[in-house]
Scaffold this motif. Structure first.
Motif, PDB file in Angstrom:
ATOM      1  N   LEU A  70      72.629 -17.758  14.476  1.00 16.60           N
ATOM      2  CA  LEU A  70      73.093 -18.104  13.136  1.00 16.60           C
ATOM      3  C   LEU A  70      71.930 -18.597  12.280  1.00 16.60           C
ATOM      4  N   GLY A  71      71.029 -19.358  12.902  1.00 18.79           N
ATOM      5  CA  GLY A  71      69.850 -19.828  12.176  1.00 18.79           C
ATOM      6  C   GLY A  71      69.039 -18.650  11.662  1.00 18.79           C
ATOM      7  N   MET A  72      68.843 -17.662  12.542  1.00 20.12           N
ATOM      8  CA  MET A  72      68.038 -16.501  12.177  1.00 20.12           C
ATOM      9  C   MET A  72      68.752 -15.667  11.113  1.00 20.12           C
ATOM     10  N   PHE A  73      70.081 -15.624  11.200  1.00 20.73           N
ATOM     11  CA  PHE A  73      70.846 -14.884  10.201  1.00 20.73           C
ATOM     12  C   PHE A  73      70.662 -15.523   8.832  1.00 20.73           C
ATOM     13  N   SER A  74      70.733 -16.846   8.769  1.00 19.17           N
ATOM     14  CA  SER A  74      70.524 -17.551   7.493  1.00 19.17           C
ATOM     15  C   SER A  74      69.115 -17.274   6.984  1.00 19.17           C
ATOM     16  N   ALA A  75      68.139 -17.304   7.896  1.00 22.13           N
ATOM     17  CA  ALA A  75      66.760 -17.055   7.487  1.00 22.13           C
ATOM     18  C   ALA A  75      66.631 -15.653   6.898  1.00 22.13           C
ATOM     19  N   LEU A  76      67.315 -14.693   7.528  1.00 23.30           N
ATOM     20  CA  LEU A  76      67.252 -13.305   7.042  1.00 23.30           C
ATOM     21  C   LEU A  76      67.835 -13.199   5.634  1.00 23.30           C
ATOM     22  N   VAL A  77      68.994 -13.842   5.438  1.00 25.72           N
ATOM     23  CA  VAL A  77      69.634 -13.798   4.126  1.00 25.72           C
ATOM     24  C   VAL A  77      68.733 -14.451   3.078  1.00 25.72           C
ATOM     25  N   ALA A  78      68.146 -15.600   3.433  1.00 33.36           N
ATOM     26  CA  ALA A  78      67.272 -16.312   2.496  1.00 33.36           C
ATOM     27  C   ALA A  78      66.067 -15.447   2.144  1.00 33.36           C
ATOM     28  N   MET A  79      65.513 -14.783   3.149  1.00 32.72           N
ATOM     29  CA  MET A  79      64.343 -13.944   2.949  1.00 32.72           C
ATOM     30  C   MET A  79      64.667 -12.795   1.980  1.00 32.72           C
ATOM     31  N   CYS A  80      65.824 -12.174   2.218  1.00 30.45           N
ATOM     32  CA  CYS A  80      66.219 -11.063   1.358  1.00 30.45           C
ATOM     33  C   CYS A  80      66.417 -11.539  -0.080  1.00 30.45           C
ATOM     34  N   GLU A 116      69.289 -15.332  28.749  1.00 30.27           N
ATOM     35  CA  GLU A 116      69.745 -15.705  27.409  1.00 30.27           C
ATOM     36  C   GLU A 116      69.597 -14.545  26.440  1.00 30.27           C
ATOM     37  N   GLY A 117      70.446 -14.503  25.445  1.00 29.05           N
ATOM     38  CA  GLY A 117      70.335 -13.495  24.402  1.00 29.05           C
ATOM     39  C   GLY A 117      71.646 -12.780  24.165  1.00 29.05           C
ATOM     40  N   THR A 118      71.857 -12.306  22.920  1.00 30.17           N
ATOM     41  CA  THR A 118      73.073 -11.568  22.589  1.00 30.17           C
ATOM     42  C   THR A 118      72.692 -10.340  21.780  1.00 30.17           C
ATOM     43  N   ILE A 119      73.589  -9.359  21.753  1.00 25.99           N
ATOM     44  CA  ILE A 119      73.324  -8.153  20.975  1.00 25.99           C
ATOM     45  C   ILE A 119      73.237  -8.490  19.493  1.00 25.99           C
ATOM     46  N   PHE A 120      74.137  -9.363  19.010  1.00 21.45           N
ATOM     47  CA  PHE A 120      74.089  -9.785  17.603  1.00 21.45           C
ATOM     48  C   PHE A 120      72.699 -10.336  17.269  1.00 21.45           C
ATOM     49  N   GLY A 121      72.169 -11.163  18.186  1.00 23.88           N
ATOM     50  CA  GLY A 121      70.845 -11.742  17.972  1.00 23.88           C
ATOM     51  C   GLY A 121      69.763 -10.678  17.875  1.00 23.88           C
ATOM     52  N   ILE A 122      69.830  -9.666  18.749  1.00 18.80           N
ATOM     53  CA  ILE A 122      68.818  -8.603  18.739  1.00 18.80           C
ATOM     54  C   ILE A 122      68.864  -7.852  17.399  1.00 18.80           C
ATOM     55  N   VAL A 123      70.092  -7.614  16.926  1.00 19.81           N
ATOM     56  CA  VAL A 123      70.244  -6.898  15.652  1.00 19.81           C
ATOM     57  C   VAL A 123      69.582  -7.696  14.532  1.00 19.81           C
ATOM     58  N   ILE A 124      69.875  -8.997  14.484  1.00 17.89           N
ATOM     59  CA  ILE A 124      69.258  -9.866  13.466  1.00 17.89           C
ATOM     60  C   ILE A 124      67.742  -9.859  13.629  1.00 17.89           C
ATOM     61  N   GLY A 125      67.279 -10.000  14.865  1.00 17.48           N
ATOM     62  CA  GLY A 125      65.835 -10.036  15.134  1.00 17.48           C
ATOM     63  C   GLY A 125      65.163  -8.761  14.640  1.00 17.48           C
ATOM     64  N   SER A 126      65.776  -7.606  14.918  1.00 21.05           N
ATOM     65  CA  SER A 126      65.194  -6.335  14.472  1.00 21.05           C
ATOM     66  C   SER A 126      65.133  -6.287  12.956  1.00 21.05           C
ATOM     67  N   ALA A 127      66.217  -6.740  12.313  1.00 24.09           N
ATOM     68  CA  ALA A 127      66.255  -6.728  10.854  1.00 24.09           C
ATOM     69  C   ALA A 127      65.146  -7.596  10.279  1.00 24.09           C
ATOM     70  N   ILE A 128      64.955  -8.776  10.868  1.00 23.60           N
ATOM     71  CA  ILE A 128      63.910  -9.671  10.358  1.00 23.60           C
ATOM     72  C   ILE A 128      62.542  -9.011  10.466  1.00 23.60           C
ATOM     73  N   MET A 129      62.252  -8.411  11.627  1.00 23.50           N
ATOM     74  CA  MET A 129      60.948  -7.779  11.810  1.00 23.50           C
ATOM     75  C   MET A 129      60.687  -6.729  10.733  1.00 23.50           C
TER      76      MET A 129
END
Lengths: 364, 516
Positions: A5-15, A264-277
């Motif tokens: 969720l933290g990374m998702f917020s970061a992604l939204v803020a970045m966009c 540790e890790g989830t598919i949702f997290g990987i998707v967010i991680g890929s988007a951020i990269m």
């Protein structure tokens, strides 16, 4: 889920920030192109996540992405260097080669007990060399191959661009399948158990070697699928395609909440991680600052593209540092709260003497 | 010795120590004092706060409140180095030695003798000479260049003590030092402890083994639920009294359940001429339905290896096994599990459980595939099975979703048992079933073992705790150096006989010190 969720917020803020600096960031063509990039990275980042969650690592997938594209070009291209076979032969051959090589790596790691880092490092160099040999050090063009429409085409045409590019559909399918396997099946449970404690999994009767081998096949296979998309997208295959992509995938997995220790890790997290990269990559091109200089002439300041790796590296470090700081802060707060709760209880009983006296009576 | 030193100023005094962790108060206003030349036993159930108190003393963690004085001077430790500088040495239960380095390097690790700055060469000759002197002090007759990986657990313990002495320790803390030692090695350790005491070193000794505590200590401090309970001089202490203080209620010495009458014996497992990897001879024995068969022996006697062969972890090299009169030769744990042979391993944190996973997920791990539909997890059944396990074994956990790593040792062991009881065990192998588990939980585990045997399950119990072997087993197989030296039952089953066979000196039992 905290990390995700933290990374998702970061992604939204970045966009949002990128949109403020340059409204073209959310323009149709940039959005579609970035989506395509995120999708292609996401496909094999999900694959490597299976390996990372069992506590392994796969460095060979970048080279595998390149090799599958090169095989398709060599077998099916009608241009110079191509053999002109039907497209499906090229695709099937490429995927079979990918899965077979993943199987071989998996068997070496589990049966001979070799370290994953070394085996896949060898695989990474070896496959890169094979690519180079297949293209004879040059470039094979895909020519007018129908495969090219895989990358450019899609559903819901919006002018020349499709609103939903095919790679994105493939990515969604891979993510759905990956999420299903990892979070809802027995295989997924075993993968997390092995990452949590290989020995406990073994002692619980799980066929650890088989499951681990399978994760390397999944990883290589997903790289094969991604490789097909890249071949379609780039159109000119050389040994340079896919260099360092394994590091992008590992970074995406870690940003998305995977631990390299496994478990540790989830598919949702990987998707967010890929988007951020990929948004970082894109953002370095898109970011701009408009200002007027001393003479009142309007100018635009842009990021130096040479800073690309500096920024990517800094973002990864910043993300893990921030995550760790939040973790430490939360632990400290939990301690303080526990202290505050217990303080009330402690005040009511004048601890030592009484406790001792009570114990004496009980014992006596 | 201790009575004379009471009037003196204590070597160490801790007062009003409070330490909070997320969700729990580990220590609340705890006090402790230690005099020079005194052995203080620190007693308490798991979770009573012993380890936390010792970590504070060793500089590993900092207290939230309270004061510590060493030789009358107030001190504050912000790290292990500070504590070491005050002459405090902590020997952990899991020994902290670098097994790839030799004895000398380990003794001086972090305290290397060198002439001048960090980059100057090591003064190897001086370290070697000092290491030899230290080994002589702890009675270890080995070249100081021996690699630590080649030492037995007992020898490694001696190296830890030598390391503490090399740093001029005045206060030595030992956390369950005998938990991995056989009785011969324990005796050697006790001798060294007596010697150190005579040299004026203060020793804090943590152990769950009552016999040792009564033999060694001058004084006993008891903690319960993170609070100080009482101090006892050894002369005033008795087994029952200490246990009563620890658990807060009087417990009878006999916390072993009544032994059951075995009905007409039916043989369940026959082991014939089984050859273990790396062992010379072969092993033969048989186990009956519904019996608890104890396996006694020193560490390294081959008991764990035998159990791993029976469970298929490391298959035997040769030999034959029959399970319920059908050939049984498991090559993987899966094959053993499919035949109803289950193992609760010695090292439950690494082999028995996935600590990060929940109680439910751990309980279902060996079995989850059987109630999955087309590979799809059936979480409802999983929850039901886990709930049943928690209820049956009275596992204390806030919820079945709790990560197992957050439970106490006794409750973790219950989760390991629950995992197997959810299936249909024929044979349950329990390797050190109560190691590191506190007295109250121990009694519960014993009760469950007895019930399970009563249901007809064959239990193979490996234990290094002689009291447990005597209290629980219907028959006892004794092993020494990877051979079976005897199988005892009925009136032949005595502590002396077991202890004698354990050391391979059946006729020389007098030289064995047996815990009373």
């Amino acid at each position: 889920m905290r990390r995700e969720l933290g990374m998702f917020s970061a992604l939204v803020a970045m966009c949002f920030a990128l949109w403020l600096s340059n409204s073209d960031f959310l323009g149709a063509s940039n959005v579609i192109n970035t989506t395509r990039q995120v999708s292609m990275l996401g496909i094999f980042a999900i694959g490597i996540a299976f390996v990372i969650i069992t506590g392994g690592i796969d460095l060979s997938i970048g080279s595998m992405v390149g090799l599958t594209g090169v095989i398709i070009a060599r077998l099916t291209s009608t241009s110079t260097g191509g053999l002109g076979y039907p497209l499906w032969i090229g695709i099937v051959t490429a995927l079979v080669v990918a899965c077979l090589f993943g199987l071989i790596q998996g068997l070496l790691i589990t049966r001979l007990r070799l370290q994953p880092f070394i085996v896949t490092l060898g695989g990474m160099l070896l496959l890169r060399g094979v690519s180079q040999t297949v293209v004879e050090g040059g470039v094979i063009s895909m020519g007018q191959s129908p495969l090219l429409s895989l990358a450019s085409g899609g559903l819901l045409k919006l002018g020349r661009d499709p609103l939903i590019p095919y790679p994105f559909l493939i990515f969604l399918s891979v993510a759905a399948l990956g999420g299903y396997v990892l979070h809802f099946t027995v295989l997924g449970r075993y993968i997390y158990a092995i990452g949590g404690s290989r020995d406990a999994a073994e002692y619980s009767g799980i066929n650890v070697k088989k499951v681990e081998t399978l994760t390397y096949v999944i990883s290589a296979g997903s790289a094969g699928i991604a490789g097909i998309c890249y071949a379609a997208y780039i159109g000119q295959m050389s040994q340079q395609v896919g260099v360092a992509y394994e590091l992008y995938a590992i970074a995406a997995a870690v940003l998305g909440g995977c631990s390299l220790r496994g478990g540790e890790g989830t598919i949702f997290g990987i998707v967010i991680g890929s988007a951020i990269m990929r948004v970082i990559d894109n953002g370095i091109n898109m970011f701009q600052y408009k200002y007027s200089d001393a003479d009142g002439i309007r100018r635009i300041w842009r990021l130096d593209p040479n800073w690309n790796w500096i920024i990517v590296g800094a973002v990864i470090l910043a993300a893990v540092i921030l995550d760790q700081l939040v973790h430490i802060f939360q632990a400290a707060r939990a301690v303080r709260e526990a202290g505050a709760r217990k303080a009330g209880i402690a005040a009511s009983s004048s601890a030592n003497a009484e406790a001792a006296k009570r114990a004496e009576t009980h014992a006596g | 010795m201790s009575s004379a030193s009471v009037a003196e100023e204590p070597l160490l005094s801790m007062r009003g120590i409070t330490k909070r962790f997320p969700g729990v108060v580990a220590l609340q206003d705890v006090q402790l004092s230690l005099h020079a030349g005194e052995v203080l036993a620190l007693m308490g159930e798991n979770g009573a706060g012993k380890s936390t108190l010792m970590k504070i003393l060793g500089g590993v963690t900092r207290p939230d409140e309270g004061e510590i004085t060493v030789a009358g001077k107030a001190v504050e430790f912000s790290n292990v180095r500070d504590a070491k500088a005050q002459g405090i040495a902590l020997i952990h239960q899991e020994l902290m030695l670098a097994s790839n380095l030799d004895i000398t390097s380990n003794i001086f690790l972090g305290n290397e003798q060198r002439s001048g700055s960090l980059l100057r060469p090591l003064d190897r000759r001086r370290m070697k000479a000092q290491a030899e002197a230290l080994l002589a002090r702890v009675g270890l007759e080995l070249p100081v260049t021996t690699l630590v990986s080649r030492l037995t657990a007992g020898q490694q313990q001696m190296v830890e003590i030598a390391k503490a002495l090399s740093a001029n320790a005045r206060i030595l803390i030992m956390d369950e030092p005998t938990s991995s030692l056989g009785s011969g090695e324990s005796e050697q350790l006790f001798k060294i402890i007596h010697q150190l005491r005579a040299n004026g070193i203060g020793i804090i000794y943590i152990s769950h083994r009552m016999g040792e505590v009564m033999e060694l200590s001058d004084r006993i401090t008891v903690l319960r639920d993170g609070r100080y309970v009482s101090d006892l001089l050894r002369a005033d202490a008795s087994h029952d009294k200490i246990v009563g203080l620890m658990v807060g209620r009087a417990l009878s010495n006999q916390y072993f359940p009544q032994k059951r009458e075995l009905a007409a014996p039916t043989t369940r497992l026959v082991v014939e001429e089984l050859e273990l990897p790396g062992a010379p001879g072969a092993v033969s024995f048989s186990a009956r339905k519904g019996e608890i068969l104890g396996f006694a022996g020193l560490i390294g006697a081959g008991r764990t290896e035998l159990m791993q062969a029976i469970f298929g972890v490391t298959p035997a090299k040769a030999g034959r096994m029959l399970l319920s009169e059908v050939r049984y030769a498991p090559k993987t744990p899966r094959e053993a599990i499919d035949r109803g042979v289950y193992l609760a391993p010695e090292d439950r944190k690494h082999h028995g459980l996935v600590l990060r996973m929940s109680v439910a997920e751990n309980s279902s791990l060996p079995n989850v595939a059987t109630y999955a539909r087309f590979g799809w997890l059936d979480r409802k059944t999983e929850r039901r099975v886990a709930d049943a396990g928690v209820k049956r074994l009275r596992t204390k956990t806030p919820s079945i979703k709790q990560a197992v790593g957050n439970l106490s040792g006794g409750n973790q062991q219950k989760v390991v048992l629950a995992k197997w009881l959810a299936m249909q065990p024929q044979i349950l192998i329990l390797d050190e079933p109560t190691r590191g588990i506190d007295v109250g939980a121990k009694a519960e585990i014993y009760q469950h073992m007895s019930e399970l045997a009563g249901e007809g399950i064959t239990i193979l119990m490996v234990s290094s705790d002689l009291e447990e072997i005597m209290g629980m087993s219907d028959r006892v197989v004794v092993m020494h150096e990877r051979r079976i030296t005897g199988v005892l039952e009925g009136s032949a089953l005595t502590q002396l006989a077991v202890a004698g066979l354990m050391t391979g000196r059946a006729h020389d039992v007098d030289s064995m010190a047996v815990a009373s």
